[in-house]
Write a protein that holds these residues in place. Sequence first.
Motif, PDB file in Angstrom:
ATOM      1  N   GLU A 167     -17.541 -14.271  35.756  1.00 42.89           N
ATOM      2  CA  GLU A 167     -18.168 -13.592  36.889  1.00 42.89           C
ATOM      3  C   GLU A 167     -17.184 -12.758  37.704  1.00 42.89           C
ATOM      4  O   GLU A 167     -17.578 -11.769  38.330  1.00 42.89           O
ATOM      5  CB  GLU A 167     -18.830 -14.621  37.811  1.00 42.89           C
ATOM      6  N   LYS A 168     -15.903 -13.144  37.682  1.00 45.95           N
ATOM      7  CA  LYS A 168     -14.946 -12.511  38.583  1.00 45.95           C
ATOM      8  C   LYS A 168     -13.807 -11.796  37.864  1.00 45.95           C
ATOM      9  O   LYS A 168     -12.706 -11.681  38.400  1.00 45.95           O
ATOM     10  CB  LYS A 168     -14.346 -13.567  39.534  1.00 45.95           C
ATOM     11  N   SER A 169     -14.061 -11.300  36.668  1.00 48.31           N
ATOM     12  CA  SER A 169     -12.977 -10.610  35.962  1.00 48.31           C
ATOM     13  C   SER A 169     -13.498  -9.419  35.178  1.00 48.31           C
ATOM     14  O   SER A 169     -14.667  -9.371  34.789  1.00 48.31           O
ATOM     15  CB  SER A 169     -12.245 -11.571  35.019  1.00 48.31           C
ATOM     16  N   THR A 170     -12.591  -8.470  34.968  1.00 51.25           N
ATOM     17  CA  THR A 170     -12.862  -7.300  34.128  1.00 51.25           C
ATOM     18  C   THR A 170     -11.650  -7.075  33.236  1.00 51.25           C
ATOM     19  O   THR A 170     -10.523  -7.450  33.605  1.00 51.25           O
ATOM     20  CB  THR A 170     -13.106  -6.036  34.968  1.00 51.25           C
ATOM     21  N   GLU A 171     -11.859  -6.451  32.091  1.00 50.90           N
ATOM     22  CA  GLU A 171     -10.745  -6.252  31.166  1.00 50.90           C
ATOM     23  C   GLU A 171      -9.742  -5.252  31.728  1.00 50.90           C
ATOM     24  O   GLU A 171     -10.106  -4.261  32.356  1.00 50.90           O
ATOM     25  CB  GLU A 171     -11.260  -5.772  29.810  1.00 50.90           C
ATOM     26  N   LEU A 172      -8.477  -5.536  31.494  1.00 51.59           N
ATOM     27  CA  LEU A 172      -7.395  -4.672  31.950  1.00 51.59           C
ATOM     28  C   LEU A 172      -7.519  -3.291  31.324  1.00 51.59           C
ATOM     29  O   LEU A 172      -7.685  -3.163  30.107  1.00 51.59           O
ATOM     30  CB  LEU A 172      -6.047  -5.292  31.565  1.00 51.59           C
ATOM     31  N   ALA A 173      -7.405  -2.247  32.172  1.00 50.97           N
ATOM     32  CA  ALA A 173      -7.562  -0.877  31.673  1.00 50.97           C
ATOM     33  C   ALA A 173      -6.288  -0.047  31.816  1.00 50.97           C
ATOM     34  O   ALA A 173      -6.238   1.083  31.341  1.00 50.97           O
ATOM     35  CB  ALA A 173      -8.713  -0.186  32.419  1.00 50.97           C
ATOM     36  N   ASP A 174      -5.254  -0.596  32.441  1.00 51.14           N
ATOM     37  CA  ASP A 174      -4.026   0.159  32.690  1.00 51.14           C
ATOM     38  C   ASP A 174      -3.367   0.563  31.365  1.00 51.14           C
ATOM     39  O   ASP A 174      -3.024  -0.299  30.545  1.00 51.14           O
ATOM     40  CB  ASP A 174      -3.055  -0.692  33.501  1.00 51.14           C
ATOM     41  N   PRO A 175      -3.166   1.871  31.123  1.00 50.26           N
ATOM     42  CA  PRO A 175      -2.623   2.330  29.829  1.00 50.26           C
ATOM     43  C   PRO A 175      -1.232   1.780  29.512  1.00 50.26           C
ATOM     44  O   PRO A 175      -0.963   1.391  28.365  1.00 50.26           O
ATOM     45  CB  PRO A 175      -2.583   3.856  29.979  1.00 50.26           C
ATOM     46  N   ALA A 176      -0.347   1.742  30.505  1.00 50.83           N
ATOM     47  CA  ALA A 176       1.025   1.283  30.258  1.00 50.83           C
ATOM     48  C   ALA A 176       1.050  -0.196  29.871  1.00 50.83           C
ATOM     49  O   ALA A 176       1.738  -0.598  28.927  1.00 50.83           O
ATOM     50  CB  ALA A 176       1.888   1.525  31.496  1.00 50.83           C
ATOM     51  N   LEU A 177       0.287  -1.003  30.583  1.00 48.18           N
ATOM     52  CA  LEU A 177       0.261  -2.436  30.286  1.00 48.18           C
ATOM     53  C   LEU A 177      -0.442  -2.720  28.967  1.00 48.18           C
ATOM     54  O   LEU A 177      -0.047  -3.604  28.207  1.00 48.18           O
ATOM     55  CB  LEU A 177      -0.414  -3.205  31.421  1.00 48.18           C
ATOM     56  N   ARG A 178      -1.485  -1.939  28.669  1.00 47.71           N
ATOM     57  CA  ARG A 178      -2.182  -2.127  27.394  1.00 47.71           C
ATOM     58  C   ARG A 178      -1.274  -1.770  26.226  1.00 47.71           C
ATOM     59  O   ARG A 178      -1.322  -2.400  25.170  1.00 47.71           O
ATOM     60  CB  ARG A 178      -3.461  -1.311  27.367  1.00 47.71           C
ATOM     61  N   LYS A 179      -0.427  -0.764  26.425  1.00 43.67           N
ATOM     62  CA  LYS A 179       0.518  -0.370  25.367  1.00 43.67           C
ATOM     63  C   LYS A 179       1.530  -1.493  25.120  1.00 43.67           C
ATOM     64  O   LYS A 179       1.818  -1.842  23.956  1.00 43.67           O
ATOM     65  CB  LYS A 179       1.251   0.901  25.785  1.00 43.67           C
ATOM     66  N   LEU A 180       2.062  -2.069  26.188  1.00 42.36           N
ATOM     67  CA  LEU A 180       3.021  -3.161  26.028  1.00 42.36           C
ATOM     68  C   LEU A 180       2.344  -4.393  25.410  1.00 42.36           C
ATOM     69  O   LEU A 180       2.940  -5.078  24.577  1.00 42.36           O
ATOM     70  CB  LEU A 180       3.626  -3.521  27.384  1.00 42.36           C
TER      71      LEU A 180
END
Length: 227
Positions: free
Chosen positions: A31-44
Amino acid sequence: MLKFTPILLAVVYGFIMYRFSAWRLKRELDEKSTELADPALRKLAADMAQVVDIPRIKVHIYEVEPVNGLAAPDGRIFITRGFYAKYQNGEVTAPEMASVIAHELGHVALGHSRRRMIDFSGQNALRTALAMVLSRILPGIGPMIANAAMSLLMARLSRSDEYEADAYASALLVKAGIGTAPQKSLFEKLEHLTGAHGAAQPAWLLSHPKTPERIAAIQANEIKWDV
């Protein structure tokens, strides 16, 4: 048979608490979360996923303010909104956030996440059984002794898990080309970021090892691995 009743009741209670806690945690995170969308963090995260040969590392933003990371029993990894805000403000770097992801992945890979849920329920069950027994022998102070004993035991187990997850993260960060420097620099920032001052409590009462001890353990691994 009657003398085993407290133990049987505690086992049943522990099982019910485990199922309820797992259900409540999953609902809360859903209920209280969404998937991480930050490009730099997703790349790492993708670089680290490639090292451990999995399709991707599922990272989500958990909408609460305390600065923390969390590994769920189902394998998902969460970074709190408060922690992510520190990253967005420039107080934490992308590689440092990657070290958090690596640490939480360590908890998942080493089975800590699921075991902690079981341990939490088992702790309550043992605490209840021990309190029942001790209250007969030491009326009034029996439950206090049971609470203190279980708190010390769980703190020790938790610190062991943290050292293991740190070592896993160090190895993963090295293999992913990120290195351990961000891991160590983040530890040095954590007390300031969280507003916590661990020195106010004895080390053996803390659920997490003290910062200098964690950094020293990482450096010892670096020497052993010749990093």
